[in-house]
Scaffold this active site. Sequence first.
Site, PDB file in Angstrom:
ATOM      1  N   LYS A 148       5.695  -4.347 -37.124  1.00  0.00           N
ATOM      2  CA  LYS A 148       4.586  -3.595 -36.508  1.00  0.00           C
ATOM      3  C   LYS A 148       5.117  -2.310 -35.878  1.00  0.00           C
ATOM      4  O   LYS A 148       4.508  -1.246 -35.984  1.00  0.00           O
ATOM      5  CB  LYS A 148       3.903  -4.453 -35.443  1.00  0.00           C
ATOM      6  CG  LYS A 148       3.112  -5.636 -36.008  1.00  0.00           C
ATOM      7  CD  LYS A 148       1.692  -5.237 -36.371  1.00  0.00           C
ATOM      8  CE  LYS A 148       0.977  -6.386 -37.086  1.00  0.00           C
ATOM      9  NZ  LYS A 148      -0.391  -6.041 -37.497  1.00  0.00           N
TER      10      LYS A 148
ATOM     11  N   ARG B 189       1.623 -18.102 -34.869  1.00  0.00           N
ATOM     12  CA  ARG B 189       0.662 -17.913 -35.970  1.00  0.00           C
ATOM     13  C   ARG B 189       1.062 -16.644 -36.724  1.00  0.00           C
ATOM     14  O   ARG B 189       0.454 -15.605 -36.571  1.00  0.00           O
ATOM     15  CB  ARG B 189      -0.759 -17.818 -35.394  1.00  0.00           C
ATOM     16  CG  ARG B 189      -1.878 -17.944 -36.362  1.00  0.00           C
ATOM     17  CD  ARG B 189      -2.054 -16.758 -37.284  1.00  0.00           C
ATOM     18  NE  ARG B 189      -2.802 -15.656 -36.748  1.00  0.00           N
ATOM     19  CZ  ARG B 189      -2.534 -14.367 -37.020  1.00  0.00           C
ATOM     20  NH1 ARG B 189      -1.527 -14.019 -37.804  1.00  0.00           N
ATOM     21  NH2 ARG B 189      -3.264 -13.414 -36.509  1.00  0.00           N
TER      22      ARG B 189
ATOM     23  N   ASN C   6      -3.816 -12.723 -44.565  1.00  0.00           N
ATOM     24  CA  ASN C   6      -2.475 -12.326 -45.008  1.00  0.00           C
ATOM     25  C   ASN C   6      -1.554 -13.534 -44.990  1.00  0.00           C
ATOM     26  O   ASN C   6      -1.821 -14.498 -44.275  1.00  0.00           O
ATOM     27  CB  ASN C   6      -1.919 -11.269 -44.050  1.00  0.00           C
ATOM     28  CG  ASN C   6      -2.772 -10.023 -44.032  1.00  0.00           C
ATOM     29  OD1 ASN C   6      -3.183  -9.528 -45.071  1.00  0.00           O
ATOM     30  ND2 ASN C   6      -3.051  -9.521 -42.852  1.00  0.00           N
TER      31      ASN C   6
ATOM     32  N   GLU D 142       0.732  -9.998 -30.528  1.00  0.00           N
ATOM     33  CA  GLU D 142       0.648 -10.115 -31.991  1.00  0.00           C
ATOM     34  C   GLU D 142       0.910 -11.547 -32.439  1.00  0.00           C
ATOM     35  O   GLU D 142       1.913 -12.162 -32.029  1.00  0.00           O
ATOM     36  CB  GLU D 142       1.678  -9.174 -32.622  1.00  0.00           C
ATOM     37  CG  GLU D 142       1.482  -8.937 -34.095  1.00  0.00           C
ATOM     38  CD  GLU D 142       0.218  -8.157 -34.422  1.00  0.00           C
ATOM     39  OE1 GLU D 142       0.015  -7.084 -33.854  1.00  0.00           O
ATOM     40  OE2 GLU D 142      -0.568  -8.641 -35.261  1.00  0.00           O
ATOM     41  N   ASP D 143       0.031 -12.051 -33.258  1.00  0.00           N
ATOM     42  CA  ASP D 143       0.234 -13.333 -33.936  1.00  0.00           C
ATOM     43  C   ASP D 143       0.486 -14.507 -32.984  1.00  0.00           C
ATOM     44  O   ASP D 143       1.367 -15.354 -33.226  1.00  0.00           O
ATOM     45  CB  ASP D 143       1.324 -13.199 -35.011  1.00  0.00           C
ATOM     46  CG  ASP D 143       0.837 -12.364 -36.195  1.00  0.00           C
ATOM     47  OD1 ASP D 143      -0.242 -11.740 -36.089  1.00  0.00           O
ATOM     48  OD2 ASP D 143       1.511 -12.332 -37.234  1.00  0.00           O
TER      49      ASP D 143
ATOM     50  N   ASP E  36      -3.772  -7.212 -31.029  1.00  0.00           N
ATOM     51  CA  ASP E  36      -4.001  -6.561 -32.314  1.00  0.00           C
ATOM     52  C   ASP E  36      -4.850  -7.422 -33.248  1.00  0.00           C
ATOM     53  O   ASP E  36      -5.698  -6.910 -33.982  1.00  0.00           O
ATOM     54  CB  ASP E  36      -2.627  -6.289 -32.931  1.00  0.00           C
ATOM     55  CG  ASP E  36      -2.709  -5.523 -34.227  1.00  0.00           C
ATOM     56  OD1 ASP E  36      -3.545  -4.608 -34.313  1.00  0.00           O
ATOM     57  OD2 ASP E  36      -1.924  -5.828 -35.135  1.00  0.00           O
ATOM     58  N   ASP E  37      -4.621  -8.731 -33.237  1.00  0.00           N
ATOM     59  CA  ASP E  37      -5.345  -9.607 -34.166  1.00  0.00           C
ATOM     60  C   ASP E  37      -6.823  -9.699 -33.799  1.00  0.00           C
ATOM     61  O   ASP E  37      -7.674  -9.802 -34.674  1.00  0.00           O
ATOM     62  CB  ASP E  37      -4.696 -10.997 -34.186  1.00  0.00           C
ATOM     63  CG  ASP E  37      -3.258 -10.897 -34.622  1.00  0.00           C
ATOM     64  OD1 ASP E  37      -3.011 -10.471 -35.763  1.00  0.00           O
ATOM     65  OD2 ASP E  37      -2.370 -11.196 -33.798  1.00  0.00           O
TER      66      ASP E  37
ATOM     67  N   TYR F 202       6.174  -4.503 -44.261  1.00  0.00           N
ATOM     68  CA  TYR F 202       4.995  -5.084 -43.620  1.00  0.00           C
ATOM     69  C   TYR F 202       4.448  -6.180 -44.548  1.00  0.00           C
ATOM     70  O   TYR F 202       5.193  -6.714 -45.364  1.00  0.00           O
ATOM     71  CB  TYR F 202       4.031  -3.900 -43.362  1.00  0.00           C
ATOM     72  CG  TYR F 202       2.871  -4.180 -42.474  1.00  0.00           C
ATOM     73  CD1 TYR F 202       3.034  -4.613 -41.162  1.00  0.00           C
ATOM     74  CD2 TYR F 202       1.565  -3.978 -42.938  1.00  0.00           C
ATOM     75  CE1 TYR F 202       1.935  -4.844 -40.346  1.00  0.00           C
ATOM     76  CE2 TYR F 202       0.471  -4.201 -42.118  1.00  0.00           C
ATOM     77  CZ  TYR F 202       0.668  -4.638 -40.824  1.00  0.00           C
ATOM     78  OH  TYR F 202      -0.412  -4.870 -40.025  1.00  0.00           O
TER      79      TYR F 202
END
Length: 564
Positions: A173, A155, A417, A244-245, A267-268, A102
Site C-alpha cells: 500500500k 484478513r 481480491n 488495512e486488512d 481503507d477497506d 499490489y
Amino acid sequence: MSETSGASITTALSAYELLADPQLNKGTAFSEAERDAFDLHGLLPPSVLTLDEQVSRRLQALRGYETDLERYAFLRELQDTNETLFYALLVGNLEELLPIVYTPTVGAGCQHFSRLFRKPRGLFLSIPHQARIDRILAHPRFDAVEAIVVTDGERILGLGDQGAGGMGIPIGKLSLYTGCGGLHPATTLPILLDVGTDNPDCLADPLYIGWRNERVRGQEYDDFIEAFVSAVVKRWPRVLLQWEDFAKNNATRMLDRYRDRLCTFNDDVQGTAAVATGTLLSAINVTGVPLTEQRVAVLGAGSAGCGIAGLIRAAMRDAGLSESEAATRFFMVDRDGLLVEGMSGLAPFQMPFLQNKAAIANWKLDHPDRVALLDVVRNAKPTVLIGVSGQAGAFSEPVVRAMAEANQRPVIFPLSNPTSRAEATPVDIEAWTEGRALIGVGSPFPPITRDGVRFKVDQTNNSYIFPGVGLGALAVGAARVTDGMFMAAAKALASSSPARNNPKHNLLPPVSALRDVALTVALAVALQAHKEGQVKDIPLDQIEARIRAKMWTPRYAPYQRAKG
Ligand SMILES: NC(=O)C1=CN([C@@H]2O[C@H](COP(=O)(O)OP(=O)(O)OC[C@H]3O[C@@H](n4cnc5c(N)ncnc54)[C@H](O)[C@@H]3O)[C@@H](O)[C@H]2O)C=CC1
Ligand SMILES: CC(=O)C(=O)O
Ligand SMILES: [Mg+2]
C-alpha cells in the site's frame, strides 16, 4: 548525518553506508565525482549509468523471470536496495508492475513472506514487546514519518489470516502512496501488529517468522491497539494512520474508536466505499438511471460491504432521497442470506442495513428459511450487484442472468481480491449479459472482447482513492479524515471518468494514470477538508500548489561529502 540543501545532499556517510542505505543508494548511477568523493571506485563496476538506463536494465531482468512471485521477490529486493530506482521503475510502468507490487501477487507475497524475507522494512510490533513500543518508534530513522499503514494480518485480501506475513500489505500500500500519491519514501512507515495467528499452516511452519502464538483477542488485544495508537500519536501528533486488512470484528470498531482522536481512516471500509461509489456514479452517467432510482445488492456484509452501502446511501440522500427511502434500497447478503430485521448474530456495523421483514414478506424464495442472493436478484431486481465476500464464483450464471433480465445495463462489480477470489470473471459476466453489463473488478483481469475489439476491464480498487486521500490530507495538514472527504474523493473520481465523454469508454481512468488520479482526488479531499474547517492557515488558492509540491518524483540528487 545527511543534509538536503536545494537539490543536493551533503553527507558524512562512508561508501559502504551509502551503498547499504536504500534511501541514498544509487548503485551504478553514482557519478565519477561522487565515486571520487566517497571512495566508491572499485566497489562498483566502472561504467556509470543514468537512472533511465538502470530502469531499462531492471525491467529487462524483471521480464526474464518465469513467475510473478519471482518478480515480486525481485522488486522487493530492489526496493530494499535502491528506492529511487524502484520507484522510477514503478512510476514509469504502473500498468505492468501494479499487479506484482499490489494485488494479486502481493497476496502470494504475504503467503510466502517467511520464505521471501531478506531485509527488514517497517516495524513489527508484537505482543511480547508491547512495553517497548515507545522505544522502538523513537529511533531517529523514523523522524520524517508522516504516513503509516498498519495491519494485524487477520484478513489479508480474501486470503484470511496470514499472521506476520500480512506485512506485505502495508509495504504494498505504501509503495502506491509513493508511486501514485508521490509521498517521499522516507515519510512512509509500514507496521505489522503481531498479535499471533490462528492460521494453522503458519503455526505449524518451522520457518514462520512471526510470533508463534494463537491470536490474542478481547481486552488484551484492545489494550495492545490502545498502546500502539497512543505511542503513535505521542511520536507523530499529525501522522496519517491507515488501517488495512483487519478482520470484520475489529475493522469498524477500531475506526469508530479512533477516528476522532487522530487523522486516521480504514481503507477497506472507507477507501473501498469511495471507489465503489465513484465507479457507480460513472456508470450512472452511462446507464442514465439516476441514483435516486438505484437498488443495490451487496454480497458480503462485512467491512467493505457495509462501508460501500453507507457511502452510496449518503450519495442517495445528497441526490434527494429521504433517509428512510434510501434505507430500503440496500440488500446486504451474507453467509446466512439477506440481512433482515430480527436476525440473530448481527454485528453493530451491519444494523443500519437491514431489510424490513414486511418488505420481503411476499417474495418467492427457493428455500423458505433463507433468502439467498438469487432470491434477492429475482425479487428486488437490483440495478447494481457488488461482491465483497471473498467467495470465488459466488455470482453464478443464474444470478448474473437474472441481473441481465431485470436491467438493460446491469452494473456488476465483483470486487473481491486477489483475482482468484473474484465473485465472477469479466468474461463470464460479458457472456451471461450479452455484453450489456458495466463491469468493475477488484484485481486485474485480461481484457475482454467487446464489439470486436479488446476492452480493458475497470479495476475498481481502493488504489484509486487512498493515495489521493493521504496526499490531500497530509498536504494541508488536515486534522481528521472525514466521510465528507471520501464523498469528495468519490465524486472527483467520477469526474475523471473517460465514459463522461464517450459512453463506450471505460468508467475509470487506466491504471497507468493513477498518479493523475491521486492528484485529482487529493485536490478534492483537501478542498473538502478546508470547507469542513480541518485545515489551518492555508489559503484556498494555495492548496493545489501545496499538493503538487508534496509530490516527490524519483530522481537522484547529487551528493557532496561533509567536511571534517
Ligand atoms: N476492490 C477493492 O478495493 C477491495 C476489495 N476488498 C475485498 O473484499 C473482500 C472482503 O473484504 P472485507 O469486507 O474487508 O472482509 P470482511 O471479512 O469484513 O467481510 C467479508 C464478508 O463476506 C461474508 N461472506 C463470507 N462468505 C460468504 C458467502 N458465501 N456468502 C455471503 N457472504 C459471505 C463474511 O461473513 C463477511 O461478512 C476481500 O476479498 C477483499 O480483498 C476489500 C477492500 C477493498
Ligand atoms: C484492495 C484491498 O484493500 C483489499 O482487497 O483488502
Ligand atoms: Mg485492504
